[in-house]
Structures are given as C-alpha cells and as structure tokens.
Write a protein that holds these residues in place. Structure first.
Motif, short mmCIF file in Angstrom:
data_model
loop_
_atom_site.label_atom_id
_atom_site.label_comp_id
_atom_site.label_asym_id
_atom_site.label_seq_id
_atom_site.Cartn_x
_atom_site.Cartn_y
_atom_site.Cartn_z
N THR A 14 6.12 -2.44 9.65
CA THR A 14 5.55 -1.70 10.78
C THR A 14 5.20 -0.27 10.36
N VAL A 15 6.11 0.39 9.65
CA VAL A 15 5.84 1.74 9.16
C VAL A 15 4.66 1.71 8.18
N THR A 16 4.59 0.68 7.36
CA THR A 16 3.47 0.56 6.42
C THR A 16 2.16 0.44 7.17
N VAL A 17 2.11 -0.37 8.22
CA VAL A 17 0.89 -0.51 9.02
C VAL A 17 0.50 0.84 9.62
N VAL A 18 1.48 1.55 10.15
CA VAL A 18 1.22 2.85 10.76
C VAL A 18 0.67 3.83 9.73
N ARG A 19 1.17 3.76 8.51
CA ARG A 19 0.68 4.65 7.45
C ARG A 19 -0.64 4.18 6.85
N PHE A 20 -0.85 2.88 6.79
CA PHE A 20 -2.10 2.36 6.23
C PHE A 20 -3.28 2.58 7.18
N GLY A 21 -3.06 2.41 8.48
CA GLY A 21 -4.13 2.45 9.46
C GLY A 21 -5.04 3.67 9.38
N PRO A 22 -4.50 4.89 9.34
CA PRO A 22 -5.38 6.06 9.28
C PRO A 22 -6.17 6.16 7.96
N ILE A 23 -5.68 5.55 6.91
CA ILE A 23 -6.36 5.60 5.62
C ILE A 23 -7.44 4.52 5.57
N SER A 24 -7.07 3.32 6.03
CA SER A 24 -8.00 2.20 6.06
C SER A 24 -7.62 1.30 7.23
N ARG A 25 -8.45 1.29 8.21
CA ARG A 25 -8.19 0.44 9.39
C ARG A 25 -8.08 -1.03 8.98
N VAL A 26 -8.96 -1.44 8.06
CA VAL A 26 -8.92 -2.83 7.59
C VAL A 26 -7.57 -3.14 6.94
N ALA A 27 -7.05 -2.20 6.16
CA ALA A 27 -5.75 -2.41 5.50
C ALA A 27 -4.64 -2.60 6.53
N GLY A 28 -4.65 -1.76 7.55
CA GLY A 28 -3.64 -1.92 8.61
C GLY A 28 -3.77 -3.26 9.31
N LEU A 69 -5.02 -6.00 8.08
CA LEU A 69 -4.65 -7.10 7.16
C LEU A 69 -3.15 -7.38 7.17
N LEU A 70 -2.34 -6.40 7.55
CA LEU A 70 -0.89 -6.59 7.57
C LEU A 70 -0.37 -7.16 8.89
N LEU A 71 -1.21 -7.23 9.90
CA LEU A 71 -0.74 -7.75 11.19
C LEU A 71 -0.30 -9.22 11.14
N PRO A 72 -1.01 -10.11 10.43
CA PRO A 72 -0.47 -11.48 10.31
C PRO A 72 0.89 -11.52 9.60
N TYR A 73 1.08 -10.61 8.67
CA TYR A 73 2.35 -10.52 7.94
C TYR A 73 3.49 -10.17 8.90
N ILE A 74 3.28 -9.15 9.72
CA ILE A 74 4.32 -8.79 10.70
C ILE A 74 4.58 -9.97 11.63
N THR A 75 3.53 -10.60 12.10
CA THR A 75 3.68 -11.74 12.99
C THR A 75 4.52 -12.83 12.34
N TRP A 76 4.23 -13.12 11.08
CA TRP A 76 4.96 -14.18 10.37
C TRP A 76 6.42 -13.81 10.16
N ILE A 77 6.70 -12.56 9.78
CA ILE A 77 8.10 -12.22 9.51
C ILE A 77 8.91 -12.12 10.80
N VAL A 78 8.26 -11.76 11.91
CA VAL A 78 8.97 -11.81 13.19
C VAL A 78 9.31 -13.27 13.51
#
Length: 181
Positions: free
Chosen positions: A143-157, A159-168
């Motif tokens: 989650t922190v990674t998504v928050v940090r990635f998002g402002p740098i690259s929205r696409v990068a942020g 791309l990690l949403l399915p990962y968070i979904t899967w690990i939850v």
C-alpha cells in the motif's frame, strides 16, 4: 501513457535514441529478473510442501485450485517489475524512496512463502500465524509502495492494485489456515 522514447526523439542529454533505449531495456530486464528470482526462490518452498502437509490441510472453502496460483503470480511478478521500472525510469528524487519501499515489500513477499509452507512442519500453527503477520506487513508495504509510485507514474501505481487485491485475498486463506489447522 508512458512509453520508451521514439526513435526520432532526441534524448535530453543529446545521446542518440538507441543509446537511450538500451539502458531502459536493460533496466527493465533487471527488474524482471529480480522478480523472477524472488518467484524462483519462493517456488522451492511451495513445490516441496504443496503436495506435502498442505494437501491434507484444512483450507478455506473459497480456496482456488492449486494450478491457478502459478499463472496469477507470474502476472503479478511481471506487473510488479514493470511498475518498479516505470518509477525508476524518470530518475526523480522521489523515485529512490519509492523503490526502497518496493524492495521492502519484495523481501516481505519472499519471506512469506517459506514461512507458510516450509516452517509449518517444524513449528505447526505458530508458523501460520507468523506467516499471517508477514502478509499483513506485506499489505501495508505494498500500500505504501502504491502511494509512493502513484505520483511518479500513475500506471505504476495502478499496476500494483491487482497485487494488493491478491495478497488481501491470500491473507484470508492464511488466516483460515491458521485458525483451522
């Protein structure tokens, strides 16, 4: 949408486009290799035990079939690597802390698999609870990674949403196993 520089586009430092694309492709290959390495290390614990104690374990009724995990994790590790590469590419000052957070979540990801699969025969349910603590920390780190990635690259942020979904989802499977084995 973020793309590699076009062949006709000059690079900011005046280098030829081929010299710009080469390091970009090499960096992407390194990020993909790092994800593949983590997946490969985790596979040792999984392969050795998924047909061992885990066969007879009490699993959550919503557990997917074992064959589904490989394709899902292949997609997720690839998406994670591409996301990290997209954040690395612009070489912004905020890229470094974002990539450090990415590295932390990658280590937590690596720790979960042997804790869950390999330590259970040695520690019993305590290993499953330890794995649950690790996966909760992993959820926070991603989650922190998504928050940090998002402002740098929205696409990068994104791309990690399915990962968070899967690990939850995986954490629910882990919790069930800890409560019922």
């Amino acid at each position: 949408m973020e793309q590699l520089p076009e062949k006709s586009a000059p690079s900011p430092d005046g280098a030829s486009p081929k010299r710009v694309a080469g390091p970009q492709v090499a960096a992407l290959a390194i990020f993909l290799a790092a994800s593949a390495f983590v997946a490969w290390l985790g596979a040792f614990s999984t392969v050795a035990n998924v047909n061992g104690w885990y066969v007879d374990a009490d699993k959550a009724p919503w557990s997917p079939p074992n064959w589904l995990f490989g394709p899902v994790w292949t997609f997720l590790y690839t998406a994670m690597a591409v996301a990290a590469w997209l954040v690395w590419r612009p070489h912004r000052p905020d890229s470094r802390p974002a990539l450090v957070t990415y590295g932390i979540q990658l280590v937590l990801n690596l720790l979960w698999t042997p804790t869950f699969f390999s330590l259970y025969p040695l520690m019993g349910t305590a290993a499953l609870w330890l794995a649950f603590a690790i996966i909760l920390a992993l959820i926070v780190a991603v989650t922190v990674t998504v928050v940090r990635f998002g402002p740098i690259s929205r696409v990068a942020g994104l791309l990690l949403l399915p990962y968070i979904t899967w690990i939850v989802f995986a954490s629910s499977l882990n919790l069930w196993a800890a409560l019922n084995n």
